[in-house]
Scaffold this motif. Structure first.
Motif, PDB file in Angstrom:
ATOM      1  N   GLY A  26      58.205  28.341  36.794  1.00 15.86           N
ATOM      2  CA  GLY A  26      57.738  28.402  35.811  1.00 15.86           C
ATOM      3  C   GLY A  26      55.988  28.911  36.387  1.00 15.86           C
ATOM      4  N   ARG A  27      56.037  29.627  37.351  1.00 19.58           N
ATOM      5  CA  ARG A  27      55.064  30.371  37.808  1.00 19.58           C
ATOM      6  C   ARG A  27      55.011  31.933  37.750  1.00 19.58           C
ATOM      7  NH1 ARG A  27      50.157  27.320  38.840  1.00 19.58           N
ATOM      8  NH2 ARG A  27      50.561  25.538  40.269  1.00 19.58           N
ATOM      9  N   GLN A  28      53.986  32.422  37.770  1.00 22.93           N
ATOM     10  CA  GLN A  28      53.814  34.034  37.635  1.00 22.93           C
ATOM     11  C   GLN A  28      54.008  34.771  38.769  1.00 22.93           C
ATOM     12  OE1 GLN A  28      51.176  35.856  35.050  1.00 22.93           O
ATOM     13  NE2 GLN A  28      50.524  33.966  34.077  1.00 22.93           N
ATOM     14  N   PHE A  29      53.488  33.877  39.944  1.00 27.34           N
ATOM     15  CA  PHE A  29      53.273  34.723  41.375  1.00 27.34           C
ATOM     16  C   PHE A  29      53.824  33.802  42.497  1.00 27.34           C
ATOM     17  CE2 PHE A  29      50.044  36.321  38.747  1.00 27.34           C
ATOM     18  CZ  PHE A  29      50.506  37.622  38.678  1.00 27.34           C
ATOM     19  N   ALA A  30      54.463  34.404  43.558  1.00 29.73           N
ATOM     20  CA  ALA A  30      54.879  33.631  44.766  1.00 29.73           C
ATOM     21  C   ALA A  30      54.882  34.200  46.038  1.00 29.73           C
ATOM     22  CB  ALA A  30      56.336  33.239  44.665  1.00 29.73           C
ATOM     23  N   VAL A  31      54.442  33.722  47.177  1.00 30.08           N
ATOM     24  CA  VAL A  31      54.254  34.328  48.460  1.00 30.08           C
ATOM     25  C   VAL A  31      55.157  33.287  49.437  1.00 30.08           C
ATOM     26  CG1 VAL A  31      52.890  34.802  50.086  1.00 30.08           C
ATOM     27  CG2 VAL A  31      52.129  34.905  47.847  1.00 30.08           C
ATOM     28  N   ALA A  32      56.294  34.025  49.829  1.00 34.95           N
ATOM     29  CA  ALA A  32      57.007  33.264  50.592  1.00 34.95           C
ATOM     30  C   ALA A  32      56.361  33.321  52.100  1.00 34.95           C
ATOM     31  CB  ALA A  32      58.405  33.989  50.926  1.00 34.95           C
ATOM     32  N   THR A  33      56.696  31.908  53.035  1.00 33.86           N
ATOM     33  CA  THR A  33      56.175  31.785  54.129  1.00 33.86           C
ATOM     34  C   THR A  33      57.093  31.294  54.980  1.00 33.86           C
ATOM     35  OG1 THR A  33      55.417  29.302  53.642  1.00 33.86           O
ATOM     36  CG2 THR A  33      53.901  31.320  53.012  1.00 33.86           C
ATOM     37  N   VAL A  34      56.581  31.096  56.293  1.00 32.81           N
ATOM     38  CA  VAL A  34      57.394  30.620  57.484  1.00 32.81           C
ATOM     39  C   VAL A  34      57.846  29.235  57.404  1.00 32.81           C
ATOM     40  CG1 VAL A  34      55.617  30.186  58.813  1.00 32.81           C
ATOM     41  CG2 VAL A  34      57.839  30.836  60.016  1.00 32.81           C
ATOM     42  N   ASN A  35      56.963  28.411  56.756  1.00 33.82           N
ATOM     43  CA  ASN A  35      57.382  27.090  56.453  1.00 33.82           C
ATOM     44  C   ASN A  35      56.236  26.339  55.641  1.00 33.82           C
ATOM     45  OD1 ASN A  35      54.742  26.146  57.953  1.00 33.82           O
ATOM     46  ND2 ASN A  35      56.086  26.728  59.928  1.00 33.82           N
ATOM     47  N   GLY A  36      56.383  25.071  55.133  1.00 39.39           N
ATOM     48  CA  GLY A  36      55.654  24.457  54.016  1.00 39.39           C
ATOM     49  C   GLY A  36      54.174  24.608  54.690  1.00 39.39           C
ATOM     50  N   THR A  37      53.919  24.052  55.941  1.00 37.34           N
ATOM     51  CA  THR A  37      52.553  23.955  56.325  1.00 37.34           C
ATOM     52  C   THR A  37      51.799  25.228  56.103  1.00 37.34           C
ATOM     53  OG1 THR A  37      53.421  22.260  57.842  1.00 37.34           O
ATOM     54  CG2 THR A  37      51.014  23.112  58.266  1.00 37.34           C
ATOM     55  N   ALA A  38      52.627  26.460  56.551  1.00 36.87           N
ATOM     56  CA  ALA A  38      51.826  27.494  56.418  1.00 36.87           C
ATOM     57  C   ALA A  38      51.409  27.929  54.909  1.00 36.87           C
ATOM     58  CB  ALA A  38      52.708  28.668  57.136  1.00 36.87           C
ATOM     59  N   ALA A  39      52.390  27.511  54.017  1.00 41.35           N
ATOM     60  CA  ALA A  39      51.975  27.641  52.517  1.00 41.35           C
ATOM     61  C   ALA A  39      50.667  26.909  52.115  1.00 41.35           C
ATOM     62  CB  ALA A  39      53.204  27.165  51.665  1.00 41.35           C
ATOM     63  N   LEU A  40      50.496  25.627  52.737  1.00 43.91           N
ATOM     64  CA  LEU A  40      49.536  24.845  52.587  1.00 43.91           C
ATOM     65  C   LEU A  40      48.355  25.456  52.796  1.00 43.91           C
ATOM     66  CD1 LEU A  40      50.823  21.127  52.957  1.00 43.91           C
ATOM     67  CD2 LEU A  40      49.903  22.153  50.840  1.00 43.91           C
ATOM     68  N   HIS A  41      48.224  25.841  54.188  1.00 47.27           N
ATOM     69  CA  HIS A  41      46.894  26.556  54.716  1.00 47.27           C
ATOM     70  C   HIS A  41      46.614  27.744  54.060  1.00 47.27           C
ATOM     71  CE1 HIS A  41      45.317  28.517  58.663  1.00 47.27           C
ATOM     72  NE2 HIS A  41      44.492  28.117  58.144  1.00 47.27           N
ATOM     73  N   LEU A  42      47.702  28.433  53.741  1.00 46.02           N
ATOM     74  CA  LEU A  42      47.297  29.627  52.778  1.00 46.02           C
ATOM     75  C   LEU A  42      46.759  29.293  51.447  1.00 46.02           C
ATOM     76  CD1 LEU A  42      50.453  32.046  53.196  1.00 46.02           C
ATOM     77  CD2 LEU A  42      48.150  32.270  54.046  1.00 46.02           C
ATOM     78  N   ALA A  43      47.165  28.283  50.930  1.00 46.58           N
ATOM     79  CA  ALA A  43      46.931  27.771  49.750  1.00 46.58           C
ATOM     80  C   ALA A  43      45.186  27.158  49.732  1.00 46.58           C
ATOM     81  CB  ALA A  43      47.562  26.531  49.055  1.00 46.58           C
ATOM     82  N   LEU A  44      44.961  26.763  50.900  1.00 43.14           N
ATOM     83  CA  LEU A  44      43.559  26.101  50.993  1.00 43.14           C
ATOM     84  C   LEU A  44      42.729  27.365  51.390  1.00 43.14           C
ATOM     85  CD1 LEU A  44      44.624  23.316  53.330  1.00 43.14           C
ATOM     86  CD2 LEU A  44      43.249  23.045  51.194  1.00 43.14           C
ATOM     87  N   MET A  45      43.126  28.414  52.042  1.00 44.16           N
ATOM     88  CA  MET A  45      42.204  29.538  52.333  1.00 44.16           C
ATOM     89  C   MET A  45      42.072  30.173  50.946  1.00 44.16           C
ATOM     90  SD  MET A  45      43.139  30.908  56.003  1.00 44.16           S
ATOM     91  CE  MET A  45      45.021  30.873  55.981  1.00 44.16           C
ATOM     92  N   ALA A  46      43.152  30.289  50.452  1.00 42.25           N
ATOM     93  CA  ALA A  46      43.131  31.390  48.994  1.00 42.25           C
ATOM     94  C   ALA A  46      42.185  30.682  47.970  1.00 42.25           C
ATOM     95  CB  ALA A  46      44.509  31.423  48.512  1.00 42.25           C
ATOM     96  N   VAL A  47      42.211  29.353  47.929  1.00 37.64           N
ATOM     97  CA  VAL A  47      41.260  28.737  47.001  1.00 37.64           C
ATOM     98  C   VAL A  47      39.672  28.720  47.404  1.00 37.64           C
ATOM     99  CG1 VAL A  47      43.099  27.563  45.836  1.00 37.64           C
ATOM    100  CG2 VAL A  47      41.569  26.251  47.444  1.00 37.64           C
ATOM    101  N   GLY A  48      39.584  29.154  48.451  1.00 38.86           N
ATOM    102  CA  GLY A  48      38.036  28.975  49.087  1.00 38.86           C
ATOM    103  C   GLY A  48      37.723  28.263  49.957  1.00 38.86           C
ATOM    104  N   VAL A  49      38.543  27.397  50.396  1.00 39.87           N
ATOM    105  CA  VAL A  49      38.068  26.155  51.347  1.00 39.87           C
ATOM    106  C   VAL A  49      37.719  26.703  52.565  1.00 39.87           C
ATOM    107  CG1 VAL A  49      38.914  24.304  52.722  1.00 39.87           C
ATOM    108  CG2 VAL A  49      39.650  24.468  50.072  1.00 39.87           C
TER     109      VAL A  49
END
Length: 374
Positions: free
Chosen positions: A47-70
């Motif tokens: 139920g989301r509009q956008f998705a970015v596939a990653t090499v693993n879940g930890t990488a997805a978390l890292h990306l999320a943190l950087m993308a929101v400005g942490v």
């Protein structure tokens, strides 16, 4: 007696054909067409509009943190009772985890303590909430807290795809969500993860960072980037798994129902608390016992009596060496849960005979009675 595994991939000829198709088409890297299709299908399912596939879940978390400005030195609220990847991703972003206890009513991030932590820690820049064992967080309260304090809320839904909060699926809660497709997840790609959101610019930023921050095909970069891309083979397996997700989730839920019945009214084994209005993906069926000695006894009994793999689950992170000096807001719930939660065999391919054996072992095992459910 054959081994009864804890949680293994449930693979069929669909996954085999997916891998063969990638090999035959010579699309094995992250440039293959299955990656974009997997992103599209998972986003639609969650139920989301956008998705970015990653090499693993930890990488997805890292990306999320950087993308929101942490940024470096920022503090990020994270539950004290979670997998280490949640805290590690915060450290990878150069930030500091602020450990907050979990709620005794659902074993996920405690909203009351989250507000208390924000009030006393002026450096908090984001909230990272984890769906424990495939069970959704208290989304309404945490989203309200995040909104009042102008903070992004990241949902770590690593094993929760298929679960839901009210009419919203796990993976759609908060500002941005992340998933894992590790081998022990219900839907696996052999490896991999995904970032999900409804903000196009946030998704573009995450995609950009994940592909070495190269705006064009030229070898010119505009920031420090990462090679966090999922391979086409992983995405192909994931797409095949996604075609079967409803059947696998249903199998997991039937397994959970049988375990629930087997331990009903037991004083020495309690199921995870489940507030109304939330549906678990039943990723890992886990029970709580009185203390760590009982937990080890249960694991050993299952091993000895029916060759079944069981495992003691998460422990408090704040007391462990890498994080001993990090900020924290605790009241003791994660400490009580540490070493007392045991995951039972619950692969979606678990047979009735295998579960019969595990249930018989549970009947024959006796532990110390517990006074409360936490």
């Amino acid at each position: 007696m054959n081994r009864i595994p804890l949680a293994i991939p449930h693979l069929t000829n669909l996954e085999e054909e997916a891998v063969l198709r990638c090999v035959r088409d010579n699309w094995v890297s992250s440039a293959g067409p299955e990656v974009a299709e997997f992103e599209k299908q998972v986003a639609r399912y969650a139920g989301r509009q956008f998705a970015v596939a990653t090499v693993n879940g930890t990488a997805a978390l890292h990306l999320a943190l950087m993308a929101v400005g942490v940024e470096k030195g920022d503090h990020v609220i994270v539950p004290d009772w979670t997998f280490a990847a949640s805290a590690n991703a915060i450290a990878h972003a150069g930030a500091v985890p602020h450990f907050v206890d979990v709620d005794r009513e659902d074993w996920s991030l405690d909203p009351e303590l989250t507000e208390r932590a924000i009030a006393k820690d002026a450096r908090v820049r984001a909230i990272l909430a984890v769906d424990p064992l495939g069970y959704p967080v208290n989304a309404d309260r945490l989203e309200a807290i995040a909104q009042r304090n102008n903070l992004p809320l990241i949902e770590d839904a690593a094993g929760a795809l298929g679960g839901s909060y009210a009419d919203r699926r796990c993976g759609s809660l908060g500002t941005v969500s992340t998933l894992s497709f590790n081998g022990n997840k219900t839907v696996t790609a052999g490896g991999g993860g995904m970032l999900l959101c409804d903000d196009e610019e946030l998704a573009k930023t995450a995609k950009h960072i994940s592909t070495q921050a190269r705006p064009t095909r030229e070898y010119i970069h505009d920031r420090v980037g990462y090679n966090y891309r999922m391979t086409n083979i992983n995405a192909g397996i994931g797409l095949a798994q996604l075609r079967r997700i409803n059947a696998m989730i249903a199998a997991k839920q039937r397994i959970a129902e049988r375990y629930d019945g087997a331990i009903f009214n037991r004083l020495d084994i309690h199921a995870m608390p489940r507030p109304a209005g939330r549906v678990s993906s039943c990723w890992l069926y886990s029970v709580r016992v009185a203390n760590e000695a009982n937990a080890r006894s249960l694991v050993d009994s299952l091993e000895a009596d029916c060759n079944a793999e069981a495992r003691i689950f998460w422990r408090s992170l704040a007391v462990q060496r890498p994080w001993q000096h990090m900020p924290r807001t605790l009241r003791g719930t994660s400490e009580v849960l540490s070493g007392t939660v045991v995951s039972l065999p619950c692969s979606s391919s678990l047979t009735s005979d295998q579960q019969d054996c595990v249930i018989e072992c549970l009947k024959n095992w006796a532990g110390e009675p517990m006074q409360t459910h936490t």
